[in-house]
Design a protein around this motif. Sequence first.
Motif, short mmCIF file in Angstrom:
data_model
loop_
_atom_site.label_atom_id
_atom_site.label_comp_id
_atom_site.label_asym_id
_atom_site.label_seq_id
_atom_site.Cartn_x
_atom_site.Cartn_y
_atom_site.Cartn_z
N UNK A 63 -1.80 1.85 7.12
CA UNK A 63 -0.56 1.33 6.67
C UNK A 63 0.56 2.37 6.92
N UNK A 64 0.04 3.68 6.75
CA UNK A 64 1.09 4.73 7.00
C UNK A 64 1.72 4.59 8.48
N UNK A 65 0.56 4.68 9.20
CA UNK A 65 1.02 4.48 10.74
C UNK A 65 1.90 3.12 11.02
N UNK A 66 1.69 1.84 10.50
CA UNK A 66 2.30 0.97 10.78
C UNK A 66 3.55 0.92 10.21
N UNK A 67 3.78 1.41 8.87
CA UNK A 67 5.12 1.61 8.26
C UNK A 67 5.95 2.47 9.17
N UNK A 68 5.31 3.67 9.66
CA UNK A 68 6.33 4.62 10.26
C UNK A 68 6.67 4.02 11.57
N UNK B 177 -3.79 -7.09 9.06
CA UNK B 177 -3.81 -6.02 7.82
C UNK B 177 -3.53 -6.83 6.42
N UNK B 178 -2.45 -7.64 6.59
CA UNK B 178 -2.08 -8.22 5.26
C UNK B 178 -3.32 -9.28 4.79
N UNK B 179 -3.80 -10.05 6.12
CA UNK B 179 -4.89 -10.92 5.73
C UNK B 179 -6.17 -10.17 5.26
N UNK B 180 -6.47 -9.02 5.98
CA UNK B 180 -7.75 -8.20 5.17
C UNK B 180 -7.22 -7.85 3.90
N UNK B 181 -6.02 -7.41 3.25
CA UNK B 181 -5.89 -7.14 2.03
C UNK B 181 -6.14 -8.24 0.96
N UNK C 206 -9.15 -2.95 -7.60
CA UNK C 206 -8.55 -4.07 -7.54
C UNK C 206 -6.95 -3.63 -7.72
N UNK C 207 -6.53 -2.85 -8.46
CA UNK C 207 -5.23 -2.25 -8.62
C UNK C 207 -4.63 -1.72 -7.54
N UNK C 208 -5.63 -0.72 -6.77
CA UNK C 208 -5.26 -0.05 -5.30
C UNK C 208 -4.95 -1.09 -4.52
N UNK C 209 -5.89 -2.12 -4.16
CA UNK C 209 -5.69 -3.20 -3.32
C UNK C 209 -4.49 -3.97 -3.45
N UNK C 210 -4.17 -4.16 -4.59
CA UNK C 210 -2.79 -4.83 -4.84
C UNK C 210 -1.65 -4.10 -4.78
N UNK C 211 -1.74 -2.96 -5.06
CA UNK C 211 -0.75 -1.63 -4.77
C UNK C 211 -0.29 -1.87 -3.17
N UNK C 212 -1.42 -1.70 -2.36
CA UNK C 212 -1.51 -1.95 -0.95
C UNK C 212 -0.70 -3.04 -0.32
N UNK D 104 1.15 -4.94 -2.12
CA UNK D 104 2.71 -5.11 -2.63
C UNK D 104 3.45 -3.97 -1.48
N UNK D 105 2.74 -2.89 -1.26
CA UNK D 105 3.43 -2.03 -0.11
C UNK D 105 3.81 -2.45 0.99
N UNK D 106 2.57 -3.58 1.56
CA UNK D 106 3.07 -4.13 2.67
C UNK D 106 3.92 -5.14 2.78
N UNK D 107 3.99 -5.73 1.75
CA UNK D 107 5.16 -6.91 1.35
C UNK D 107 6.45 -6.08 1.40
#
Length: 428
Positions: free
Chosen positions: A255-260, A278-282, A336-342, A344-347
């Motif tokens: 996600x760091x690469x994709x966001x960059x 990536x979003x579907x995987x999350x 679960x909290x970390x997956x949800x943060x990721x 949310x970060x993607x969104x």
Amino acid sequence: MRFFLIHDQFTELPAWPTSLPANGFLWVTTSRRVFEVHLPEVQQHLQRLAGGSLMDLHVTDLLNPQLPSQYDYTSWYDLLVFRRLAAGQGTERLFLDEAHGTASSARQAMASIDTSPVGFAVFDRVLLTVHPADCSVRDFFEARLSQMIPQSVRNAEGAEGAPLTSFMTSPAQPSPLAKGLLGEAEDVVAADTPADLPTDLPEAQEGSEATTSRFHESRGSTSRLPPNPADLMLRIVNHMVDSYLDLRRLLTRQFGYLQQELFSNRNQFNHWQALLDARNTLHMLEDTCEDQRSAVQEWIDALEEWPLSPDPHVTREREVLRVRSRDVHEHVERVLAHVRRLESSAESAVQIHFSAQGSRANDIMRTLTVLTAVFLPLNLITGIFGMNFAQMPLLARPEGFWLAMLMMFGVAFGLIWWFRRRRYIGPE
């Protein structure tokens, strides 16, 4: 299919034992395919050693590679199916560092995430684990448990001049893969120790063997061998949850690469399919974590309903099981909290990207509007002087052209000054 007898020693048996010893328990670990082929034999030996065989419905669950995490029980055994969350083999080479990669490597890394289920059938003195063929959990615990033979047992049997043997054969020798995991096992011994285990020692001389043994038995330290099948199951499940750490690094890099790339101004972002995957995987990981949490919570609820025992040693062991179960549940909650943060970060990254695109479009439209507003009165002046009348002011005068040009420049600069004053153009 491999067999391990666990009590004071960790011993590998060549086959199913004829009977269980007075103390300890048997750990039977097998791949899903081997379990399917030898199912009648497994059922026969479980009936003989554990007092009951597996139900057909539970056998189907153990053989299903797509089954979500879940818990069920009978009067003679408990069944837990727990899906892994681990990075696939070779994914550590897909990224050069924390930021660099390619869209293809990011897509490949997400596709290689291992969520295969591992099944546990927990009897009173037998633990049956059914895992994928390439699962490294067994090798990890083979290496780890082989290092947990109490020193007092080593010294006692060494003094007698006999090797560390037990029941039928010699102690388990780690496989080549297990030997490679020995260092990892030593590094994480303290990592899965439940945080809320009490640390006060009973009244005894510090450093004595009695104190150490009593501390291990009553406090559930992970530096000793598991005393029962449920304890070993919880250790394995806790290790499976903690293996998300490597997956977390993989997801963060991707996600760091994709966001960059998403926020880069060098070129247009063309990796929307990779971002969608990536979003579907999350979403899939979030569903997997929720199933894990539900399964562990059902196990905890069932553990609370176990009948009380008058034996204080059994009571202590069950308290340790409760502590370990709560610790596993807490780890699942963190994952679960970390997956949800990721997620949310993607969104948020996508929303910020579209907001930036909208702001850039607004800047372009504002510039075009200002240019149109500046040239509109100039076009009006040009149109007036272009009308075909015989008599018009300034047309017959030699300085008429320069006066018209001066008037147009004056109007243009006046409008630009006014727009800048109203902050329609220029710096904010």
